[in-house]
Write a protein that holds these residues in place. Structure first.
Motif: not given
Length: 380
Positions: A47, A248-249, A219, A244-246, A240-242, A238
């Motif tokens: 992270r 704000k594209y 990233y 991606d989720d965070l 990288r998924n976190e 995990d």
């Protein structure tokens, strides 16, 4: 999961920003010169490498001990459980530095540490001959300060400023980590217009866009510790998924970069495309002194040339004078200029609200901060 003592290294003057970044990820910090210490597991390693914008590297602190003699250095290094970190086929180059210490010969210190680790590994893995070092790389550093030795393993590989978007750059590029620090110091928020009047290869606007859309700076790159057998693929997946989720594209941004040199504008546009911000950041060829706007509450962050060549200094001084006068027309705008010119405030025409000493590479500079007035519609 294993608990590690970790350290995020930082340029002088940026430690507090890195400490805040580490704390924002949920880890308690202790700050020293150029270093932010914290505890974390394998997930923390992944992270922090992905998210730290202003740090240079993330390292594991393996051990710290007094080292007044080469014998002491050898025995203390050999006593460490290196097998917990290094598999039998690990490649482990050793670099070093020594400051104000009896053991001042860096090549000797490196070679003693290497020999001690080899002996430990051969004993543990029951090897008689050479270790072939054909596997993943673990970059080890021996750092001796005032006769105290610290052994670390680098988890980042290439420095964290290597975001992966910079295809080309100008003559004196600003490091991405410092550019991100400037944006963070300004407390700019994505609802406000953002301008860089001397954008060069576009680093400051690009870092602002990543901050504005909350995109993890690491990233799109790889890290040396991804090859380690105990840093499982799922940990990175995990993390990288976190990220991606965070992200704000869809966050709209008003970011403009301008430069007098059309070649730099072309380079900046190319870097923005590579970073995925081709349609988001507007780059244009323009003299800084031609700046005009109808927007309120904007932020200008720039690193103007320092005028170190003959004839350049007077030219830059005139530009700064003009910008100082020009910004009187935009009282709600905040201006942040990184400069090595000691007479900057005099040229700009007023004293900075705040000054912050920073190093741009080895150049001592000041960040001159001119805070804008709050407009009635400014809710930030």
């Amino acid at each position: 999961m294993t608990k590690f003592q970790l350290v995020a290294t930082a340029a002088m003057g940026l430690e507090s920003i890195v400490a805040q970044e580490v704390q924002d990820l949920g880890y308690e910090t202790r700050v020293d010169n150029g270093k932010v210490y914290f505890e974390g597991d394998e997930t923390a390693i992944a992270r922090c490498n992905l998210w730290l914008r202003v740090a240079d590297r993330v390292k594991i602190v393996v051990a710290e001990f007094p080292a007044h003699t080469f014998d002491q250095l050898f025995e203390n290094t050999k006593a460490i459980e290196w097998e917990k970190f290094l598999p039998v086929d690990a490649a482990f180059p050793v670099s070093g530095k020594s400051v104000k210490s009896k053991l001042f010969s860096v090549p000797d210190c490196q070679s003693i540490v290497k020999k001690a680790i080899v002996e430990r590994m051969k004993f543990h893995y029951k090897r008689l001959g050479f270790l072939d070092e054909s596997g993943a790389t673990f970059k080890i550093e021996i750092s001796i300060l005032k006769d105290v030795a610290t052994l670390t393993i680098d988890t980042s590989g290439a420095g964290l400023h290597k975001r992966g978007y910079r295809q080309t750059q100008g003559e004196a590029p600003l490091k991405e980590t410092l550019a991100a620090a400037l944006v963070k110091i300004s407390r700019w928020s994505p609802s406000r217009p953002f301008v860089d009047l001397f954008c060069g290869s576009g680093t400051i606007p690009l870092e602002a866009a990543m901050i504005g859309q909350n995109i993890a700076p690491g990233y799109n790159r790889e890290f040396i510790s991804e090859q380690w057998n105990w840093m499982k693929e799922k940990i990175w997946e995990d993390a990288r998924n976190e990220a991606d989720d965070l992200a704000k594209y869809d966050q709209p941004l008003e970011i403009i970069g301008s430069d007098i040199d059309h070649r730099m504008v072309t380079i900046a546009q190319s870097n923005a495309l590579e970073a995925g911000f081709g349609d988001l950041i507007v780059f244009k060829q323009m003299q800084a002194t031609d700046f005009t706007t109808k927007s309120m509450d904007g932020v200008i962050i720039s690193n103007p040339p320092y005028g170190e060549r003959i004839g350049e200094k007077e030219e830059i001084e005139n530009v700064i004078r003009t910008i100082g006068q020009l910004m009187n027309n935009y009282p709600t705008w905040s201006v942040y200029m990184l400069s090595s010119m000691e007479n900057f405030e005099e040229l700009y025409g007023k004293k900075a609200t705040k000054k912050r000493k920073l190093f741009n590479g080895f150049i001592r500079t000041d960040l001159y901060q001119y805070w804008g007035q709050k407009s009635k519609r400014d809710n930030n």
